[in-house]
Scaffold this motif. Sequence first.
Motif, mmCIF file in Angstrom:
data_model
loop_
_atom_site.group_PDB
_atom_site.id
_atom_site.type_symbol
_atom_site.label_atom_id
_atom_site.label_comp_id
_atom_site.label_asym_id
_atom_site.label_seq_id
_atom_site.Cartn_x
_atom_site.Cartn_y
_atom_site.Cartn_z
ATOM 1 N N MET A 1 -6.982 74.778 36.734
ATOM 2 C CA MET A 1 -7.965 73.555 36.587
ATOM 3 C C MET A 1 -8.685 73.833 35.275
ATOM 4 N N ALA A 2 -9.114 72.790 34.462
ATOM 5 C CA ALA A 2 -9.920 73.095 33.211
ATOM 6 C C ALA A 2 -11.336 73.730 33.900
ATOM 7 N N ASN A 3 -11.704 74.414 32.811
ATOM 8 C CA ASN A 3 -13.276 75.041 32.863
ATOM 9 C C ASN A 3 -14.310 73.881 33.566
ATOM 10 N N ASP A 4 -14.666 73.911 34.401
ATOM 11 C CA ASP A 4 -15.667 73.074 35.109
ATOM 12 C C ASP A 4 -17.104 73.401 35.168
ATOM 13 N N LYS A 5 -17.475 74.533 34.321
ATOM 14 C CA LYS A 5 -19.016 75.191 34.225
ATOM 15 C C LYS A 5 -19.857 74.102 33.815
ATOM 16 N N SER A 6 -19.526 73.140 32.815
ATOM 17 C CA SER A 6 -20.068 71.925 32.448
ATOM 18 C C SER A 6 -20.752 71.291 33.641
ATOM 19 N N ARG A 7 -20.214 71.044 34.815
ATOM 20 C CA ARG A 7 -20.523 70.294 35.974
ATOM 21 C C ARG A 7 -21.621 71.110 36.725
ATOM 22 N N ALA A 8 -21.590 72.171 36.507
ATOM 23 C CA ALA A 8 -22.637 72.888 37.298
ATOM 24 C C ALA A 8 -24.170 72.956 36.854
ATOM 25 N N VAL A 9 -24.382 71.678 36.452
ATOM 26 C CA VAL A 9 -25.824 71.388 35.688
ATOM 27 C C VAL A 9 -26.366 70.433 36.639
ATOM 28 N N TYR A 10 -27.731 70.490 36.659
ATOM 29 C CA TYR A 10 -28.433 69.653 37.502
ATOM 30 C C TYR A 10 -29.648 68.849 36.640
ATOM 31 N N GLN A 23 -26.910 65.454 40.744
ATOM 32 C CA GLN A 23 -25.801 66.329 39.917
ATOM 33 C C GLN A 23 -24.897 65.418 39.982
ATOM 34 N N VAL A 24 -23.966 65.430 38.658
ATOM 35 C CA VAL A 24 -22.747 64.300 38.558
ATOM 36 C C VAL A 24 -21.655 65.206 39.443
ATOM 37 N N ASP A 25 -21.122 64.503 40.281
ATOM 38 C CA ASP A 25 -20.020 65.094 41.212
ATOM 39 C C ASP A 25 -18.611 65.118 40.498
#
Length: 532
Positions: A1-10, A23-25
């Motif tokens: 899976m591509a790096n999803d760190k950019s989604r762990a932001v709030y 959060q963006v789910d």
Amino acid sequence: MANDKSRAVYGIDLGTTYSCISQVDKYDQAVVLRNFEGDATTPSVVYFESESNMIVGKEAKNMLPVEPEKTVSFIKRQIGNDEAFDKSKNTTPYHCDPVEISALILKKLVQDANDLGDNPEPIKDVVITCPAYFGNKERLQTKQAGISAGLNVLGIINEPTAAAISYGMKIDERRTILVYDLGGGTFDVTIIVVNGGAIKVVATGGDHHLGGVDWDTELAKYVLNTFNTQNGTAYEYDSLSANARYDLLLSAENWKKNLSARQTAKVNFSYEGKSVNFDLPRETFNAITEDRLNETIDATRKIIDIAKDKGYNTIDEIILVGGSSRMPQIKDRVEAEFGLPTRLNDPDECVAKGAAIYAMNEAYAQAVKDWEEGTIDEAPAPLTDGQKRTRIVNVTSKTYGLGLDKDMVGNLIFANSSLPVSRTRSFETVQDGQTGVLLPIYESDFTDEEKDQTVEDRFCNLATEDISVLKITGNHPKGTEIKVTFSIDNEGILSVNATRESDVIDFKLKIAGVKDEEELKKSQDFIANATV
Ligand code: AMP
């Protein structure tokens, strides 16, 4: 899976009366993370059980009528207020300052979201919103509230901008939008221009002591008057005990909310063995709160005039934000008054959601950069169309200048300048061998571009005298040129530096009321050890 760190932001809306985290789910939808009580928003109220045990949210709000002296509400109004930060003077329990109380609210939001959510990592990276009118000090203090709560604050963005992002304002054609934001304790009006993904604030203002609570107070007073008439008593609202007043005020808030859904509300109120019971029609509520509504309309007109002066003559639509915009009187009156369509959609959550979308955009941009530079080895998952990059063109809401002599200010940067901005002004030393220059730094809300002005009450001296001295080394003759540069970054935060010829003069701006590293560490420890 591509790096999803950019989604762990709030995104966090740290509101005057209610706060909210989003959060963006994984389906690319901004969603609100509910609190432990199951609600999307948490009252921004803190009850102090002891020095390290606090209750934040609904239960704390319920304690207001019971133990008002141990309960703190409306803390956002104290951000930027130096007296509230003076621990010897402030009256909050255990002398917590407004940054710490805000941090306790943030801690509760984050803790609940961590406990209840399915995010693999604890929440760390956040964007916090603030009113567009917040000045330098208030923005720094908001950021410090996040840092005190152990968070990494990716950015501070303006509430109306966040609302516009959440409303999907990434349309290709240019539109001028008025954001009418009536919250619990504040009223903000902001005009923004949306143009192919760029969002620019044109003008902002409002009344920072006008909000839903004023509607509650009018209603509470009306009910007390009716109580007096029916019972032959003569109680005055302001002389009721704090407990009784809060009790009545909380009931008034409920009647008000009922009136947003229904034409009448069932009112009953008891005090000292007597009571009143009646059906309150919405028209009566509208009539008793009309003056407050008029105040919002007047403030809106003022901002429309400022925008007109700047060449923005047409408004295309109005978006209604803030929980109090749910009152039907708002939509009816605003549409009738300005002859424009309004959008009311998700008024309590859209600010937090917009901040989450913005946070994800920022984190994604950073992740792309890191990937291109080789510091991470997986490409970030691309954003979908719905979350495409949003560019924010912010303006400073304040004017900044330097104290020239006792009562003159030389303005360098004017309110509503596009950010980032940097301006330099030159000064001359007045003595041979001068070793220092006092550098008072003033913030004001003057919108007229007057370069030099006499100091008035409306000016806030950001840097206290003992900390704003430029030290000049070497022996230089009278008339030596000193260049002072003010820079304001995208978040509206000011930095100041100075040079003499090519020498950079050592100067660190220390703003009164903004914590230094040691103070910040103390607050962090205090919040980390507090239970909420
Ligand atoms: P905010 O600061 O945007 O969260 O707004 C909170 C304010 O919205 C409080 O004064 C609430 O009483 C008010 N509010 C929330 N829901 C309603 C509703 N349904 N009708 C009227 N006011 C509401």
